[in-house]
Design an enzyme around this catalytic site. Structure first.
Site, PDB file in Angstrom:
ATOM      1  CG  ASP A 209       1.159  -8.225  -4.374  1.00  0.00           C
ATOM      2  OD1 ASP A 209       1.984  -7.747  -5.180  1.00  0.00           O
ATOM      3  OD2 ASP A 209      -0.059  -7.969  -4.414  1.00  0.00           O
TER       4      ASP A 209
ATOM      5  CG  ASP B 210       6.024  -5.795   2.198  1.00  0.00           C
ATOM      6  OD1 ASP B 210       6.717  -4.894   2.690  1.00  0.00           O
ATOM      7  OD2 ASP B 210       5.863  -5.951   0.977  1.00  0.00           O
TER       8      ASP B 210
ATOM      9  NE  ARG C 127       1.778  -8.266  -0.029  1.00  0.00           N
ATOM     10  CZ  ARG C 127       3.061  -7.970   0.056  1.00  0.00           C
ATOM     11  NH1 ARG C 127       3.459  -6.728  -0.131  1.00  0.00           N
ATOM     12  NH2 ARG C 127       3.943  -8.896   0.332  1.00  0.00           N
TER      13      ARG C 127
ATOM     14  NE  ARG D 181      -0.212  -1.201   0.438  1.00  0.00           N
ATOM     15  CZ  ARG D 181       0.450  -2.063  -0.341  1.00  0.00           C
ATOM     16  NH1 ARG D 181       1.280  -2.929   0.183  1.00  0.00           N
ATOM     17  NH2 ARG D 181       0.256  -2.051  -1.647  1.00  0.00           N
TER      18      ARG D 181
ATOM     19  CG  HIS E 259       6.645  -0.463   1.438  1.00  0.00           C
ATOM     20  ND1 HIS E 259       6.563  -1.523   0.563  1.00  0.00           N
ATOM     21  CD2 HIS E 259       5.632  -0.638   2.318  1.00  0.00           C
ATOM     22  CE1 HIS E 259       5.536  -2.300   0.893  1.00  0.00           C
ATOM     23  NE2 HIS E 259       4.959  -1.785   1.954  1.00  0.00           N
TER      24      HIS E 259
ATOM     25  CB  CYS F 264      10.086  -6.590  -1.799  1.00  0.00           C
ATOM     26  SG  CYS F 264      10.327  -4.930  -2.358  1.00  0.00           S
TER      27      CYS F 264
END
Ligand code: CIR
Length: 263
Positions: A66, A72, A91, A137, A168, A255
Site C-alpha cells: 500500500d 497516510d 503499513r 485506523r 478514512h 492518498c
C-alpha cells in the site's frame, strides 16, 4: 485565514509497486492492474507539476503493497513534518521509510511514537484548524499525541468522527479552499463542517469526495460528472484523473501525495 492550506511548493509521491495487487481493501471488487495504475499515477504527478510545484517521485517499495498511498505516513505542516503511526499493521513500516525523505526537506521532523495509531487520511487541515477523524485506523491516543505536537505550533485540533464503514475521514471530504469543504451528505450531516461553506457530492457520486485542492487546481477522480459540474459552477478549475485501480484499494486523490511548503 490563510491560503497555506492549499498553496504548496512541494509534493512527495511514491510509484506503485508490483505488490499493489496484494494491497488492503475493505471489499474485493477486483485486483488492481499495475500498468493502468502507473498510467493514472503519471497523470496525477503531471497535474501536480503543471501548477509549478516540485514533485518528488520515490521508487516503488515492494515490501509494502500500500506504499503508493503516501498520505497516510505523515502530516506536513508549515512548521514541520510529523511522521504518523499507521493503524494497519502491514503499513507501519511505511512511516519509517518516509522519514528520511522529509528530513531532507524539512528542518523539523517529529514522530508519533505510540502506543496510539493515526493515519494521514484521517486528517484534514483547513484554513483555521486541523480536523482529525477517529476511525478503525486512528484512535484516541494517536489523536492526543498529535494534539500535543501541533498545539505548540499554534494549531487548533478538533476530533471528529469518520462515518461507520468508511476507511478514512478524508474518504468522504476534501478542502476546496481555506473555508470551503467538498463533502458527502452523510459526513456533513454529522455537523462537523458547521460554519464552513460546504459543497456536497452529487447523490451516487460519494466516491468523488476524496479530491485535493493543489494550488490553482482541484484534482478529482474521473467518472463523477455531476460533482465535477458543481465544482466548476462554483468557480474551481478541475483536473480529472483516472482512479479506477486505486479505488479497488479504497484509495483516491489525497492518498497519493504529501503536499507542503517546507520550512
Ligand atoms: C489502505 O487500506 O490503507 C489502502 N488500501 C488505502 C489507503 C488510502 N489512503 C487514504 O485514503 N489516505
Amino acid at each position: 485565514m490563510t491560503d497555506a492550506s492549499f498553496r504548496f511548493t512541494h509534493a512527495v509521491t511514491r510509484r506503485p509497486a508490483a505488490s499493489i495487487t496484494r494491497g488492503l481493501r475493505a471489499i474485493d471488487i477486483g485486483t488492481p492492474d499495475l500498468a493502468t495504475m502507473q498510467g493514472h499515477h503519471a497523470a496525477y504527478i503531471a497535474a501536480l507539476r503543471a501548477t509549478g510545484a516540485t514533485v518528488v517521485e520515490l521508487p516503488p517499495l515492494d515490501a509494502f503493497p500500500d506504499s503508493v498511498f503516501v498520505e497516510d505516513t505523515a502530516l506536513c505542516l508549515p512548521q514541520g513534518a510529523i511522521i504518523m503511526r499507521p493503524g494497519a499493521p502491514t503499513r507501519l513500516g511505511e512511516a519509517a521509510e518516509m522519514a528520511p525523505h522529509l528530513r531532507a526537506l524539512y528542518t523539523t521532523v517529529a514522530f508519533i511514537t505510540g502506543p496510539g495509531t493515526i493515519e494521514g487520511g484521517d486528517i484534514l487541515v483547513t484554513g483555521r484548524e486541523i480536523l482529525v477523524g477517529r476511525s478503525a485506523r486512528t484512535d484516541a491516543a494517536g489523536i492526543e499525541e498529535l494534539r500535543a505536537l501541533v498545539t505548540p505550533w499554534g494549531h487548533t485540533l478538533r476530533e471528529v468522527h469518520t462515518p461507520p464503514g468508511v476507511l478514512h475521514f478524508k474518504t468522504d471530504c476534501s478542502l476546496l479552499d481555506a473555508e470551503t469543504i467538498l463533502s458527502t451528505k452523510r459526513l456533513a450531516a454529522s455537523g462537523c463542517f458547521d460554519g464552513y461553506r460546504v459543497i456536497h457530492t452529487a447523490d451516487g457520486e460519494e466516491a468523488a469526495a476524496n479530491a485535493i485542492r493543489f494550488n490553482d487546481t482541484v484534482l478529482m477522480a474521473g467518472g463523477f460528472p455531476a460533482t465535477r459540474d458543481r465544482l466548476t459552477a462554483a468557480g474551481y478549475a478541475v483536473t480529472e484523473i483516472g482512479n479506477s485501480e486505486c479505488a479497488k484499494l479504497d484509495g483516491g486523490m489525497s492518498c497519493l501525495s504529501l503536499r507542503f511548503t517546507p520550512s
